[in-house]
Design an enzyme around this catalytic site. Structure first.
Site, PDB file in Angstrom:
ATOM      1  N   LYS A 184       0.886  -1.185   0.000  1.00  0.00           N
ATOM      2  CA  LYS A 184       0.000   0.000   0.000  1.00  0.00           C
ATOM      3  C   LYS A 184       0.914   1.222   0.000  1.00  0.00           C
ATOM      4  CE  LYS A 184      -1.822   3.029   1.936  1.00  0.00           C
ATOM      5  NZ  LYS A 184      -1.586   4.442   1.513  1.00  0.00           N
ATOM      6  N   GLU A 259       9.499   1.697  11.114  1.00  0.00           N
ATOM      7  CA  GLU A 259      10.514   2.735  10.881  1.00  0.00           C
ATOM      8  C   GLU A 259       9.780   4.061  10.954  1.00  0.00           C
ATOM      9  OE1 GLU A 259      13.434   1.696  10.769  1.00  0.00           O
ATOM     10  OE2 GLU A 259      13.567  -0.198   9.688  1.00  0.00           O
ATOM     11  N   CYS A 293      13.909  10.979   6.828  1.00  0.00           N
ATOM     12  CA  CYS A 293      13.729  10.527   8.211  1.00  0.00           C
ATOM     13  C   CYS A 293      15.002  10.680   9.023  1.00  0.00           C
ATOM     14  CB  CYS A 293      13.254   9.085   8.246  1.00  0.00           C
ATOM     15  SG  CYS A 293      14.345   7.965   7.370  1.00  0.00           S
ATOM     16  N   GLU A 391       9.422  16.859  14.785  1.00  0.00           N
ATOM     17  CA  GLU A 391       9.888  16.583  13.427  1.00  0.00           C
ATOM     18  C   GLU A 391       9.170  17.508  12.444  1.00  0.00           C
ATOM     19  OE1 GLU A 391       8.658  12.912  11.426  1.00  0.00           O
ATOM     20  OE2 GLU A 391      10.725  12.641  10.759  1.00  0.00           O
TER      21      GLU A 391
HETATM   22  P1  NAD Z   1       2.314   8.668   7.295  1.00  0.00           P
HETATM   23  O1  NAD Z   1       2.445   7.980   8.599  1.00  0.00           O
HETATM   24  O2  NAD Z   1       1.341   9.780   7.175  1.00  0.00           O
HETATM   25  O3  NAD Z   1       1.941   7.651   6.134  1.00  0.00           O
HETATM   26  C1  NAD Z   1       2.736   6.519   5.837  1.00  0.00           C
HETATM   27  C2  NAD Z   1       1.872   5.454   5.211  1.00  0.00           C
HETATM   28  O4  NAD Z   1       0.932   4.984   6.180  1.00  0.00           O
HETATM   29  C3  NAD Z   1       1.049   5.936   4.020  1.00  0.00           C
HETATM   30  O5  NAD Z   1       1.018   4.917   3.043  1.00  0.00           O
HETATM   31  C4  NAD Z   1      -0.333   6.114   4.640  1.00  0.00           C
HETATM   32  O6  NAD Z   1      -1.378   6.000   3.711  1.00  0.00           O
HETATM   33  C5  NAD Z   1      -0.369   4.982   5.642  1.00  0.00           C
HETATM   34  N1  NAD Z   1      -1.340   5.152   6.740  1.00  0.00           N
HETATM   35  C6  NAD Z   1      -1.782   6.301   7.289  1.00  0.00           C
HETATM   36  N2  NAD Z   1      -2.677   6.038   8.268  1.00  0.00           N
HETATM   37  C7  NAD Z   1      -2.782   4.682   8.347  1.00  0.00           C
HETATM   38  C8  NAD Z   1      -3.533   3.796   9.171  1.00  0.00           C
HETATM   39  N3  NAD Z   1      -4.365   4.239  10.107  1.00  0.00           N
HETATM   40  N4  NAD Z   1      -3.389   2.471   8.980  1.00  0.00           N
HETATM   41  C9  NAD Z   1      -2.546   1.990   8.046  1.00  0.00           C
HETATM   42  N5  NAD Z   1      -1.819   2.783   7.233  1.00  0.00           N
HETATM   43  C10 NAD Z   1      -1.931   4.117   7.383  1.00  0.00           C
HETATM   44  O7  NAD Z   1       3.785   9.168   6.928  1.00  0.00           O
HETATM   45  P2  NAD Z   1       4.209  10.075   5.703  1.00  0.00           P
HETATM   46  O8  NAD Z   1       3.759  11.473   5.984  1.00  0.00           O
HETATM   47  O9  NAD Z   1       3.813   9.410   4.435  1.00  0.00           O
HETATM   48  O10 NAD Z   1       5.804   9.979   5.789  1.00  0.00           O
HETATM   49  C11 NAD Z   1       6.594  10.820   6.548  1.00  0.00           C
HETATM   50  C12 NAD Z   1       7.012  10.164   7.852  1.00  0.00           C
HETATM   51  O11 NAD Z   1       7.702   8.941   7.584  1.00  0.00           O
HETATM   52  C13 NAD Z   1       7.991  10.993   8.676  1.00  0.00           C
HETATM   53  O12 NAD Z   1       7.628  10.948  10.018  1.00  0.00           O
HETATM   54  C14 NAD Z   1       9.325  10.285   8.462  1.00  0.00           C
HETATM   55  O13 NAD Z   1      10.281  10.469   9.478  1.00  0.00           O
HETATM   56  C15 NAD Z   1       8.885   8.869   8.376  1.00  0.00           C
HETATM   57  N6  NAD Z   1       9.911   8.074   7.704  1.00  0.00           N
HETATM   58  C16 NAD Z   1      10.650   7.202   8.473  1.00  0.00           C
HETATM   59  C17 NAD Z   1      11.657   6.448   7.878  1.00  0.00           C
HETATM   60  C18 NAD Z   1      12.473   5.508   8.697  1.00  0.00           C
HETATM   61  O14 NAD Z   1      13.106   4.643   8.115  1.00  0.00           O
HETATM   62  N7  NAD Z   1      12.498   5.609  10.013  1.00  0.00           N
HETATM   63  C19 NAD Z   1      11.896   6.566   6.500  1.00  0.00           C
HETATM   64  C20 NAD Z   1      11.126   7.456   5.763  1.00  0.00           C
HETATM   65  C21 NAD Z   1      10.126   8.190   6.378  1.00  0.00           C
END
Ligand code: NAD
Length: 506
Positions: A184, A259, A293, A391
């Site tokens: 997804k 992550e 991240c 963040e």
């Molecule tokens: P997000 O949490 O908004 O979304 C990530 C994914 O989760 C998307 O596909 C979204 O549709 C899905 N999602 C959202 N709500 C959900 C739910 N209730 N159930 C299941 N899936 C759901 O994050 P984002 O804004 O897309 O990405 C940015 C974030 O990702 C930042 O906090 C960044 O630090 C983090 N990030 C972490 C790493 C790492 O390796 N630690 C790497 C890249 C990004």
């Protein structure tokens, strides 16, 4: 302003890919997809609901239970993974073009991400061929060995910041392990993910092994997390989303790899190679538009070099080339979406009352439309400031002075996150002591994030749960069943027998 770049043959509609077929949602739902330079919708995407996830999981389950993939020899799977890597490399330019168009990442950096995606497949192809498991001998009594088995259907949920690369980071080890998958991707950036279907088909991946359902997190993502036939979820995204997923996965006790977010410190001591530290501290937070991240978004600088550091750093930040993400000279492009742009801009405003603005602070001159933010530098930021603690995930950095090693460590550890840390010093003893005491899953000494794929990847505290990377990723997607073989006669106390009673009486 330059003319708006439009890739050729841009799709106007993006579908799911289930059981080897491109399909729309059963109920026909769609969502709009925009590009971050013009902020206009260029396509619709199928918006997956529970029933679409059910179909994808059913296909993946059938492929797992009845198909060849989990039963293939590692070399056979590795051959297909290498073909996938070849295909990704061969279309690196197209992939990067679409990624940049959809996400606003600078084109040179998207190209690097496409190559890294190919490398992920090559790396895990090598790893499964070289994989061996433990055998333990008890002389004359027992042999024990590990029978490693793919767990089943893996649910993969990914963010928008480097979409294709982060998808590959989960797809490669999951497929290498013999799992089948439902991906997804993030709803802001579904474009590059739509290329996977053809890449996998051409490489010979059997139908049903890879399935992709687009859609919103609270619909498609949520249904995947709650599906009883999906035993593990690998998630990358925000910490708050990770907490929701953690709760929702509890009912079925799923395996979770998380992550999450970060607010990583870059600590510069007075004895550091200052020029190298400045180059690295700039790249560490402004590359990938700051949507990274592991960004070193808090720079802690020893007082003796603080003024010099701030002055030089700000001068360079003001020179960073912000603009059209498709221009190869661009260093910072457009943020992914107006919603995210507004969030980052709100932190820029908050920062103006929390720190001393040294560079940026709003839109770059001459870029009146599109999600552009000038690289923004705040100095003298106190540890309790929101821009120090939270963040931002954009081109915004907070600089804070420190007097000694203890204060530097307290500042570095004084946030809820613990993903990465970067330490700049020439003093070996200090470097290692600091590295061992800093609360971070990954530490770089005298470097920004340059990662060997064999090393563990992941965060501590609010930055994540579990480590992937190298064989740890294979561990996540497989079960290590212990098989115990008796070599002689097993010694068994004879409950209920005459001898047992005699022994007890004696
Ligand atoms: P997000 O949490 O908004 O979304 C990530 C994914 O989760 C998307 O596909 C979204 O549709 C899905 N999602 C959202 N709500 C959900 C739910 N209730 N159930 C299941 N899936 C759901 O994050 P984002 O804004 O897309 O990405 C940015 C974030 O990702 C930042 O906090 C960044 O630090 C983090 N990030 C972490 C790493 C790492 O390796 N630690 C790497 C890249 C990004």
């Amino acid at each position: 302003m330059a003319e708006h770049y439009l890739p050729e043959n841009l799709p106007t509609h993006i579908q799911h890919y289930i059981d080897g077929k491109k399909v729309d949602s059963i109920g026909g739902a769609t969502f709009d997809v925009l590009d971050p330079v013009s902020n206009t919708n260029y396509a619709t995407a199928a918006a997956g609901q529970k029933e679409d996830i059910d179909l994808a999981v059913a296909a993946a389950t059938k492929a797992f239970n009845e198909g060849p993939w989990p039963r293939m020899k590692p070399r056979e799977r590795a051959r297909i993974l290498n073909k996938i890597a070849d295909a990704v490399e061969a279309q690196e330019a197209r992939l990067a073009e679409l990624e940049t168009f959809d996400s606003g990442l600078p084109i040179t950096q998207s190209r690097g991400q496409a190559l890294r995606a190919a490398e992920n497949f090559r790396f895990f192809a090598d790893l499964i061929v070289a994989q061996f498991d433990d055998a333990m001998k008890v002389p004359g009594a027992q042999i024990n060995y590990v029978n490693r088995k793919p767990i089943g259907v893996a649910g993969l949920i990914t963010p928008w910041n480097t979409p294709f690369m982060l998808e590959s980071w989960k797809l490669a080890p999951a497929l290498a392990s013999g799992c089948t998958v439902v991906l997804k991707p993030a709803e802001f950036t579904p474009l590059s993910a739509s290329l996977w279907a053809t890449i996998f088909e051409d490489a010979g991946l059997p139908h049903g092994v890879f399935n992709l359902v687009n859609g919103l997190g609270e619909d498609a993502g949520d249904a995947l997390v709650k599906h009883p036939d999906v035993p593990l979820i690998s998630f990358t995204g925000e910490t708050t989303t990770g907490q929701t997923i953690f709760r929702n996965a509890a009912t079925n006790l799923k395996g979770l790899s998380m992550e999450l977010g970060g607010k990583s410190p870059c600590v510069v001591f007075a004895d550091a190679d200052l020029d190298a530290a400045i180059d690295s501290a700039l790249f560490g937070v402004f590359s990938l538009n700051g949507e990274r991240c592991t960004a070193g978004s808090r720079i802690l600088v020893e007082r003796a070099i603080y003024d010099e550091f701030c002055e030089k750093y700000a001068a360079r930040a003001k020179n960073i080339v912000v603009g059209d993400p498709h221009d190869s000279k661009t260093e910072v492009g457009a943020l992914v979406h107006p919603e995210h742009y507004n969030k980052v801009m709100s932190y820029v405003e908050i920062g103006k009352s929390e720190g001393r603005l040294l560079a940026g602070g709003g839109r770059p001159e001459g870029l009146d439309t599109g999600n552009y933010v000038a690289p923004t530098v705040f100095a003298d930021v106190k540890p309790e400031a929101r821009i120090f603690q939270e963040e931002i995930f954009g081109p915004v950095v907070a600089i804070t002075p420190f007097e000694n090693d203890d204060e530097a460590l307290a500042l570095a550890n004084g946030v809820r996150y613990g993903l990465a840390a970067y330490i700049w010093t020439q003093n070996l003893t200090r470097a290692h002591n600091f590295a061992q005491n800093v609360e971070a899953g990954m530490v770089w000494l005298n470097s920004h994030n340059v990662r060997d794929l064999r090393t563990p990847f992941g965060g501590v505290k609010a930055s994540g749960l579990g480590h992937e990377g190298g064989f740890r990723s294979i561990d996540f997607y497989t079960d290590q069943q212990a098989v115990h073989i008796t070599l002689g006669t097993v010694h068994t106390p004879k409950f209920g027998s005459v001898e047992a009673a005699a022994t007890l009486e004696g």
